[in-house]
Motif scaffolding. Structure first.
Motif, PDB file in Angstrom:
ATOM      1  N   LEU A  83       0.835  -1.213   0.000  1.00 43.97           N
ATOM      2  CA  LEU A  83       0.000   0.000   0.000  1.00 43.97           C
ATOM      3  C   LEU A  83       0.858   1.247   0.000  1.00 43.97           C
ATOM      4  CD1 LEU A  83      -2.882  -0.853   2.488  1.00 43.97           C
ATOM      5  CD2 LEU A  83      -3.112  -0.373   0.060  1.00 43.97           C
ATOM      6  N   PHE A  84       1.828   1.294   0.936  1.00 43.83           N
ATOM      7  CA  PHE A  84       2.599   2.520   1.104  1.00 43.83           C
ATOM      8  C   PHE A  84       3.601   2.722  -0.026  1.00 43.83           C
ATOM      9  CE2 PHE A  84       1.511   1.890   5.735  1.00 43.83           C
ATOM     10  CZ  PHE A  84       0.543   2.866   5.715  1.00 43.83           C
ATOM     11  N   SER A  85       4.098   1.621  -0.602  1.00 44.61           N
ATOM     12  CA  SER A  85       5.027   1.798  -1.722  1.00 44.61           C
ATOM     13  C   SER A  85       4.259   2.152  -2.987  1.00 44.61           C
ATOM     14  CB  SER A  85       5.851   0.533  -1.940  1.00 44.61           C
ATOM     15  OG  SER A  85       4.988  -0.559  -2.217  1.00 44.61           O
ATOM     16  N   GLY A  86       3.010   1.685  -3.087  1.00 47.40           N
ATOM     17  CA  GLY A  86       2.205   1.990  -4.264  1.00 47.40           C
ATOM     18  C   GLY A  86       1.805   3.438  -4.351  1.00 47.40           C
ATOM     19  N   GLU A  87       1.719   4.101  -3.177  1.00 48.00           N
ATOM     20  CA  GLU A  87       1.291   5.492  -3.170  1.00 48.00           C
ATOM     21  C   GLU A  87       2.272   6.395  -3.887  1.00 48.00           C
ATOM     22  OE1 GLU A  87       0.840   6.357   0.906  1.00 48.00           O
ATOM     23  OE2 GLU A  87      -1.009   5.235   1.104  1.00 48.00           O
ATOM     24  N   ASP A  88       3.559   6.010  -3.866  1.00 48.08           N
ATOM     25  CA  ASP A  88       4.566   6.875  -4.454  1.00 48.08           C
ATOM     26  C   ASP A  88       4.473   6.920  -5.976  1.00 48.08           C
ATOM     27  OD1 ASP A  88       5.436   7.204  -1.922  1.00 48.08           O
ATOM     28  OD2 ASP A  88       6.986   5.654  -2.043  1.00 48.08           O
ATOM     29  N   GLU A  89       3.845   5.901  -6.577  1.00 50.63           N
ATOM     30  CA  GLU A  89       3.852   5.811  -8.031  1.00 50.63           C
ATOM     31  C   GLU A  89       2.889   6.793  -8.673  1.00 50.63           C
ATOM     32  OE1 GLU A  89       3.014   1.740  -8.747  1.00 50.63           O
ATOM     33  OE2 GLU A  89       4.728   1.040  -7.586  1.00 50.63           O
ATOM     34  N   GLU A  90       1.840   7.174  -7.989  1.00 54.99           N
ATOM     35  CA  GLU A  90       0.884   8.116  -8.562  1.00 54.99           C
ATOM     36  C   GLU A  90       1.055   9.468  -7.902  1.00 54.99           C
ATOM     37  OE1 GLU A  90      -3.017   6.726  -7.868  1.00 54.99           O
ATOM     38  OE2 GLU A  90      -2.585   4.672  -8.410  1.00 54.99           O
ATOM     39  N   GLU A  91       0.938  10.492  -8.709  1.00 48.32           N
ATOM     40  CA  GLU A  91       0.998  11.831  -8.137  1.00 48.32           C
ATOM     41  C   GLU A  91      -0.420  12.360  -8.090  1.00 48.32           C
ATOM     42  OE1 GLU A  91       3.214  15.919  -9.193  1.00 48.32           O
ATOM     43  OE2 GLU A  91       4.346  14.108  -9.545  1.00 48.32           O
ATOM     44  N   VAL A  92      -0.947  12.430  -6.874  1.00 48.28           N
ATOM     45  CA  VAL A  92      -2.336  12.837  -6.708  1.00 48.28           C
ATOM     46  C   VAL A  92      -2.368  14.077  -5.826  1.00 48.28           C
ATOM     47  CG1 VAL A  92      -4.623  12.079  -5.968  1.00 48.28           C
ATOM     48  CG2 VAL A  92      -2.970  10.398  -6.782  1.00 48.28           C
ATOM     49  N   VAL A  93      -3.197  15.028  -6.198  1.00 50.16           N
ATOM     50  CA  VAL A  93      -3.367  16.207  -5.352  1.00 50.16           C
ATOM     51  C   VAL A  93      -4.327  15.839  -4.233  1.00 50.16           C
ATOM     52  CG1 VAL A  93      -4.127  18.598  -5.271  1.00 50.16           C
ATOM     53  CG2 VAL A  93      -2.991  17.724  -7.321  1.00 50.16           C
ATOM     54  N   CYS A  94      -3.850  15.891  -2.989  1.00 46.83           N
ATOM     55  CA  CYS A  94      -4.650  15.438  -1.845  1.00 46.83           C
ATOM     56  C   CYS A  94      -5.040  16.609  -0.960  1.00 46.83           C
ATOM     57  CB  CYS A  94      -3.844  14.448  -0.995  1.00 46.83           C
ATOM     58  SG  CYS A  94      -3.425  12.940  -1.859  1.00 46.83           S
ATOM     59  N   GLN A  95      -6.181  16.469  -0.322  1.00 43.13           N
ATOM     60  CA  GLN A  95      -6.565  17.426   0.704  1.00 43.13           C
ATOM     61  C   GLN A  95      -5.664  17.212   1.923  1.00 43.13           C
ATOM     62  OE1 GLN A  95      -8.954  19.728   0.413  1.00 43.13           O
ATOM     63  NE2 GLN A  95      -9.361  19.079  -1.683  1.00 43.13           N
ATOM     64  N   GLU A  96      -5.543  18.250   2.749  1.00 41.23           N
ATOM     65  CA  GLU A  96      -4.694  18.141   3.942  1.00 41.23           C
ATOM     66  C   GLU A  96      -5.174  17.023   4.857  1.00 41.23           C
ATOM     67  OE1 GLU A  96      -3.103  20.897   7.630  1.00 41.23           O
ATOM     68  OE2 GLU A  96      -4.254  21.802   6.022  1.00 41.23           O
ATOM     69  N   SER A  97      -6.500  16.850   4.964  1.00 43.82           N
ATOM     70  CA  SER A  97      -7.039  15.802   5.842  1.00 43.82           C
ATOM     71  C   SER A  97      -6.641  14.417   5.345  1.00 43.82           C
ATOM     72  CB  SER A  97      -8.561  15.919   5.915  1.00 43.82           C
ATOM     73  OG  SER A  97      -9.120  15.810   4.625  1.00 43.82           O
ATOM     74  N   GLN A  98      -6.604  14.250   3.988  1.00 41.70           N
ATOM     75  CA  GLN A  98      -6.194  12.960   3.434  1.00 41.70           C
ATOM     76  C   GLN A  98      -4.736  12.666   3.772  1.00 41.70           C
ATOM     77  OE1 GLN A  98      -7.807  14.079  -0.624  1.00 41.70           O
ATOM     78  NE2 GLN A  98      -8.102  11.872  -0.692  1.00 41.70           N
ATOM     79  N   VAL A  99      -3.897  13.684   3.634  1.00 44.45           N
ATOM     80  CA  VAL A  99      -2.475  13.520   3.933  1.00 44.45           C
ATOM     81  C   VAL A  99      -2.297  13.137   5.401  1.00 44.45           C
ATOM     82  CG1 VAL A  99      -0.248  14.703   4.061  1.00 44.45           C
ATOM     83  CG2 VAL A  99      -1.778  15.140   2.134  1.00 44.45           C
ATOM     84  N   THR A 100      -3.031  13.850   6.281  1.00 40.30           N
ATOM     85  CA  THR A 100      -2.951  13.563   7.720  1.00 40.30           C
ATOM     86  C   THR A 100      -3.378  12.128   8.000  1.00 40.30           C
ATOM     87  OG1 THR A 100      -3.464  15.868   8.173  1.00 40.30           O
ATOM     88  CG2 THR A 100      -3.694  14.337  10.006  1.00 40.30           C
ATOM     89  N   GLN A 101      -4.451  11.672   7.330  1.00 40.21           N
ATOM     90  CA  GLN A 101      -4.948  10.315   7.532  1.00 40.21           C
ATOM     91  C   GLN A 101      -3.906   9.285   7.086  1.00 40.21           C
ATOM     92  OE1 GLN A 101      -7.594   9.560   9.174  1.00 40.21           O
ATOM     93  NE2 GLN A 101      -7.401   7.351   8.910  1.00 40.21           N
TER      94      GLN A 101
END
Length: 1181
Positions: free
Chosen positions: A904-922
């Motif tokens: 999960l955590f390594s897969g996140e790096d492959e896509e560049e997604v604009v996230c809300q601050e709450s999503q980043v915090t989560q």
């Protein structure tokens, strides 16, 4: 050529101006930057263009870019330049030093810095072998003027920083330069001190002449630069250079403390010098600073009181100098070098006391380690001056313990200083809490010296507070009119006095014989505190702490004990004070149960009356009183009597917990949600305190807390004979250890089925069908509470007023708190049951199935609160029947969870997604939670399987430090501490017999090496992996498994190799695996050949030495170094280093090589001692 250079310079100047212009668009700025970078990388005109741009006629920003170009050429092209080009560039650089700058006061500091960097980069590549006269040339430059002298000082400083401090060049070049610096250090130091002396004299002369201010400032600037350079050398040169000519340098620095323009830099140098460690006899000259003259200059320099930032920084440094002097004093006095206590010690301590009474909280805190060291010192603490000063310090502490000086306020002289030191009130509050804790440590040390005087001061202060009217101040709490806040004048005084009293009483009880204890005075105080009546919750809280602190004296006057037992439980106030009262009564009963035992019947009857008559008694107060009673009942030392008491005490809890209504709720998730009200919609206007579901939640929590109190506290006597006499021993184990019975076991057996049912029901609440039954109000009831999120994210702050808002504000937060409390208490009860009941818990019929069917229904929630305690307290005979069936599935499951999280955590790096601050915090929260869970699993694995034996610590740290400093270190001291010798525990051996469990343990521990958590990596590599693998090294492992283990370690190096500690442990682990398994597994060589940039010849040589019994064996250090070089290609770089251009500095012919002797000494005709002794012509001997 000249036209080409001029044209290119014109383009570069335009590009630089575009980059630096604030109005330029981002596109143009990037294009200009790209043009400049491409020019530096590819152009052959770099040197002529750089020199032309660096001309002093150009603007500063252009000149700086020109110097950057020259620095880039030296850094990245030097190795490819012809010797003639190098010489020419060096001559140009020296020309720039000589006349390429403006006057010292006009020239920009960044230009001086850039120019000094160019020269240092050349020195790093050519000195001393190819530029032997460098120091001579630098000395000659200083005769040309102040600007050149300052540049020479900048060059010497940067050279020391690069070579010694930051070590930014290869080891051989660093050794060469360091060796030459050390060899020439006497000359370098004399040169710098001479420059300093001349410029100080000239500064003083010019300053005294009207109209010569500019000349004076120029000399002052050179003196400042010289002092800064000295600071860069004092830190590491031999102490001989600092103390030569009877500490002439230190004397000069003390004199400079009176010069406002130079005092800060002089104080920095003094601080570094006085902070040096080394051989004690070499540090003996530092005692010169305790002479009257030096102390006079230090005290005179500290006189001004204005809060000017530079002046305040100087005061901090001066305070640190005084504190560093005390470190030298404490090291030397009473040691083998026979240093006497200074005659003017009182003057020195008055200076420290002056800083301790300063308005700045930071300065006060700086002196604390000094007071602590003096009060603890074996010799100094007995000196009359120190004893007298201890009493003075105690008086001063009365002021320093009072919280004040918030930067947002103006009610204290400290506020002005706090605005310089702290960004916010929260920042100050956090500092002050730490500061007060340190004060407590020093207070306790002072109390050991003057215990009775300390008690007298504490008693006077407490009596004064009792007699003083309550002053709520301007700021009042929002809860009720007229009540104090945490910052009210009365509260801060009570709070400070309470801390003082606790420190003093604890030390008096430890250090005074019983006949010397001030019992009568303390009883008067305790009586006064018990008689004191206040309605303010914050002051009541302080009163409770004073009662707890003074209670140990009551054991000498038992008639006061009943008053305490009546007073504490009846303290009525807000929730926090009730909690405090409950904690106090438990603490008293835990620490002094034998003295309270005579009052047990009276106290029990009093508690029964409270239970029956006071509806306002909270559940927390009820179970706290029950816990206190159980603690006292342990003193019965009679099994039958204690069991009868517990049966009576728990009768209502057992009846409620086993009732049909409760059973229905605990066994069925739907009924449970309805019972606690989680399926109901609640509006904020509704009353939530008296409704049925709120009462149900209270009942449930009370039952759990009561169970926990009894299970945790009921115990048999510690003395075996008393336990036998009281009927607690029921037999002996095969090993001869006594088997005890606990008086609460019968109760626990009755309560256990519903407890396991509640755990199972609680886990089932997370199933989709039950989540959907939550009402709209409580749809987020299972989410992590905000307060806990902040703790995990590291955002927790100390609240400045805990009574401004309730603990749980909304219905949702109350429900979240309830679920959390239920979950934690269930597992706390199970965990403590193993510890308290021991054999009686582990012999419960079908216990493993019961736990597996409840706690292990969901494996996400059980590690921290339950399993660790279960493993630690489980007798060996139950490993196979209980722990193996539980731990096997857990470790297998954790392996799946870890793999899922990794993907999960390594897969996140492959896509560049604009996230809300709450999503980043989560996402951050989830990653941190997984990290914490993984650490707990590794901790459980370690506790279960690994038995560590830590080697003895090294002795005489002071002398060791000295020896380290004497050696001119070849590299940073980064070796990891001695590896603890670890072995498998009996449980570990038991788990190894189950192949699936063993493989799960191995897989989990080796996979953790490459998990993005350095703590786990280091712990697993240093303690766990090899201990688990070693038992099967001699067996028949599959080649694929061996390759996987080894590859896992190399993968760990790729992820964590840039961290020196992880690098060391991983290299050690890789070497252990390779050397033990390579002779039988050729596959390991295949893995090695895939390492980038590995030398196959070096690998062949290493393998030959490893496997050929006749080959010469190397020492362990050499083997480690060779192996480290072999696997160096796997070591990953830190993110900040990954895209950095490599700087390559070539080694020059070594300074240290000695020619080998041509003749064979053994064959030579010279008579050697031993040969001569045993030769035939000496037979007569």
């Amino acid at each position: 050529m000249a036209e080409q250079v001029a044209a290119m310079c014109e383009q570069l100047i335009k590009a630089v101006n575009v980059m630096m212009d604030a109005e330029t668009s981002q596109i143009y700025r990037l294009e200009a930057l790209k043009f400049c970078e491409e020019f530096k990388e590819t152009s052959s005109l770099c040197v002529p263009c750089g020199l032309q741009l660096a001309d002093k006629a150009q603007p500063a920003v252009v000149r700086h870019f020109g110097l950057q170009i020259l620095e880039h050429v030296i850094k990245f092209r030097w190795n490819n330049m012809q010797q003639q080009e190098k010489v020419q560039l060096k001559e140009c650089a020296m020309q720039l030093l000589s006349n390429g700058t403006r006057t010292i006061l006009e020239e920009e500091s960044h230009i001086k810095d850039a120019l000094s960097r160019i020269v240092v980069e050349m020195i790093k590549r050519e000195w001393p072998q190819n530029w032997p006269d460098m120091l001579t040339e630098m000395e000659a430059l200083t005769s040309q003027g102040e600007a050149q002298t300052e540049l020479v000082m900048l060059i010497l400083l940067r050279l020391a920083e690069d070579v010694i401090t930051f070590q930014t060049l290869p080891s051989q070049r660093r050794r060469d330069i360091q060796h030459m610096l050390t060899q020439k250090m006497e000359n370098i130091f004399s040169f710098m001190i001479a420059i300093l002396h001349i410029n100080i004299e000239d500064y003083r002369k010019q300053k005294a002449i009207p109209g010569h201010e500019l000349q004076a400032r120029a000399h002052c600037r050179v003196a400042v630069a010289t002092l800064n350079t000295l600071a860069g050398y004092i830190d590491w040169v031999s102490l001989v250079h600092i103390t030569f000519r009877n500490c002439h340098l230190l004397e000069m620095l003390c004199l400079l403390l009176s010069e406002p323009e130079l005092q800060l830099e002089a104080a920095e140098c003094l601080l570094i010098a006085m902070s040096r460690k080394g051989k004690l006899d070499e540090r003996k000259p530092f005692m010169l600073l305790f002479d009257d003259v030096a102390i006079h200059y230090i005290l005179s320099a500290a006189q001004a009181v204005e809060v000017v930032e530079r002046r305040y920084i100087f005061l901090k440094r001066l305070c640190q100098v005084l504190c560093a002097m005390s470190v030298q004093l404490c090291s030397l006095v009473g040691s083998d070098v026979e240093v006497e206590i200074p005659a003017n010690l009182s003057k020195y301590m008055e200076a420290i006391l002056a800083f301790t009474t300063h308005s700045s909280q930071f300065l006060k805190s700086t002196t604390l380690p000094t007071w602590g060291a003096l009060f603890r010192h074996e010799t100094l603490s007995k000196d009359a001056v120190v004893v007298e000063m201890a009493t003075k310090y105690l008086r001063v502490s009365m002021t320093n313990l009072v919280k004040g000086g918030f930067p947002s306020r103006d009610d204290n002289p400290s506020c002005e200083y706090s605005r310089v030191d702290f960004d916010s009130d929260e920042d100050f509050n956090s500092f002050f809490n730490s500061f007060r804790a340190q004060q407590g440590v020093v207070l306790r040390s002072a109390c050991r010296i003057v215990p009775l005087e300390a008690f007298q001061i504490a008693a006077e202060w407490l009596q004064y507070q009792i007699a003083s009217p309550v002053d709520a101040g301007d700021v009042t709490s929002k809860t009720a009119e007229g009540l104090c806040s945490l910052l009210s004048p009365s509260v801060v005084q009570w709070d400070a006095m309470t801390v003082f009293m606790e420190c003093v009483v604890s030390q008096i009880l430890k250090n005074l014989e019983e006949e010397k204890l001030p019992i009568d005075e303390s009883m008067e105080l305790l009586q006064a505190v018990l008689n004191y009546d206040s309605k303010d919750p914050l002051i009541l809280s302080c009163v409770l702490t004073n009662v707890s602190a003074l209670f140990p004296f009551a054991i000498h006057r038992p008639q006061l004990i009943p008053q305490v037992l009546y007073k504490v439980p009846r303290t009525r106030a807000v929730k926090n004070v009730r909690r405090h009262a409950s904690s106090s009564i438990i603490k008293i009963c835990r620490d002094y149960p034998q003295f309270i035992l005579p009052c047990f019947d009276m106290f029990y009857n009093h508690v029964k009356k409270l239970f029956s008559s006071e509806a306002s008694l909270t559940h927390m107060e009820k179970f706290s009183l029950m816990e206190a009673l159980v603690l006292i009942s342990n003193q019965f030392k009679d099994f039958a009597k204690q069991k009868a008491f517990i049966d009576e005490l728990m009768a209502s809890v057992v009846a409620d917990w086993t009732s049909d209504e409760m059973r229905l709720a605990l066994w069925d998730p739907v009924a449970f949600l309805s019972f606690v009200g989680a399926d109901q919609v609640v509006t904020e206007s509704q009353s939530t305190d008296t409704d049925t579901v709120s009462l149900n939640r209270g009942r449930l929590c009370f039952c759990l807390y009561a169970m926990l109190a009894v299970v945790k506290r009921a115990h048999w006597p510690a003395d075996l004979e008393e336990a036998k006499a009281g009927g607690f021993v029921v037999g002996y184990s095969p090993a001869g250890a006594p088997i005890y019975r606990n008086p609460c076991t019968a109760q626990f057996h009755v309560l256990l089925p519903n407890l396991l049912a509640l755990i199972r029901t609680h886990h089932s609440l997370f199933m989709p069908e039950n989540m959907s039954r939550l009402s709209e109000t409580f749809s987020r009831a299972h989410e992590v509470m905000d307060a806990e999120k902040n703790v995990v994210l590291g955002l927790s702050q100390h609240s400045l007023d805990i009574y401004v808002s309730p603990v749980y504000r909304s219905s949702l937060e109350r429900m979240q708190g309830f679920f959390t409390s239920v979950y934690e208490n269930c597992f706390q009860i199970l965990g403590n049951a193993g510890l308290s009941l021991q054999q009686e818990f582990y012999t419960i019929e079908r216990l493993a199935e019961g736990i597996a069917g409840s706690a292990f229904v969901s494996l996400d929630h059980v590690v921290r609160l339950f399993l660790r305690q279960l493993v630690l307290s489980c007798p060996q005979e139950y490993y196979e029947s209980l722990l193996c069936p539980l731990l096997g599935p857990l470790f297998a499951y954790m392996m799946q969870v870890r793999n899922l999280c990794t993907s999960l955590f390594s897969g996140e790096d492959e896509e560049e997604v604009v996230c809300q601050e709450s999503q980043v915090t989560q996402e951050m929260l989830e990653e941190l939670l997984v990290r914490l869970l993984t650490r707990e699993v590794l901790d459980l694995l370690t506790v279960s399987c690994i038995s560590r034996k830590v080697p003895e610590p090294a002795a005489n740290k002071e002398e060791m430090d000295g020896k380290k400093e004497d050696m001119m270190m070849d590299s940073v001291q980064t070796t990891s501490p001695a590896q603890p010798t670890a072995e498998l525990t009996e449980l570990g051996k038991c788990l190894m017999k189950h192949e699936t469990i063993y493989m799960s343990l191995l897989t989990l521990s080796f996979t953790l090496l490459s998990w993005k958590d350095t703590t786990n990596c280091h712990r697993s590599a240093s303690v766990v992996c090899w201990t688990l693998l070693r038992p099967v090294v001699g067996g028949n492992l599959l080649p694929e498994a061996v390759s996987w283990f080894y590859t896992s370690v190399l993968r760990g190096l790729q992820v964590h190799g840039q961290h020196e500690v992880c690098n060391s442990t991983l290299c050690q682990l890789a070497m252990l695996i390779y050397e033990n398994l390579r002779p039988r597994y050729i596959e390991l060589r295949t893995v090695m050949t895939q390492i980038p940039n590995i030398s196959v010849d070096a690998l062949d040589q290493y393998d030959k030495r490893l496997m050929d019994p006749k080959a010469q064996k190397l020492g362990e250090k050499k083997r480690k170094d060779q192996f480290k070089k072999l696997i160096a290609g796997t070591v990953g770089k830190a993110l900040c280093q990954q895209f950095r251009k490599e700087v390559h500095i070539r080694n020059l012919p070594s300074l240290f090589k000695k020619p080998k002797p041509d003749k064979d000494l053994v064959q030579s005709s010279e008579a050697l001692g031993l040969a001569a002794l045993f030769s035939p012509e000496h037979d007569a001997l």
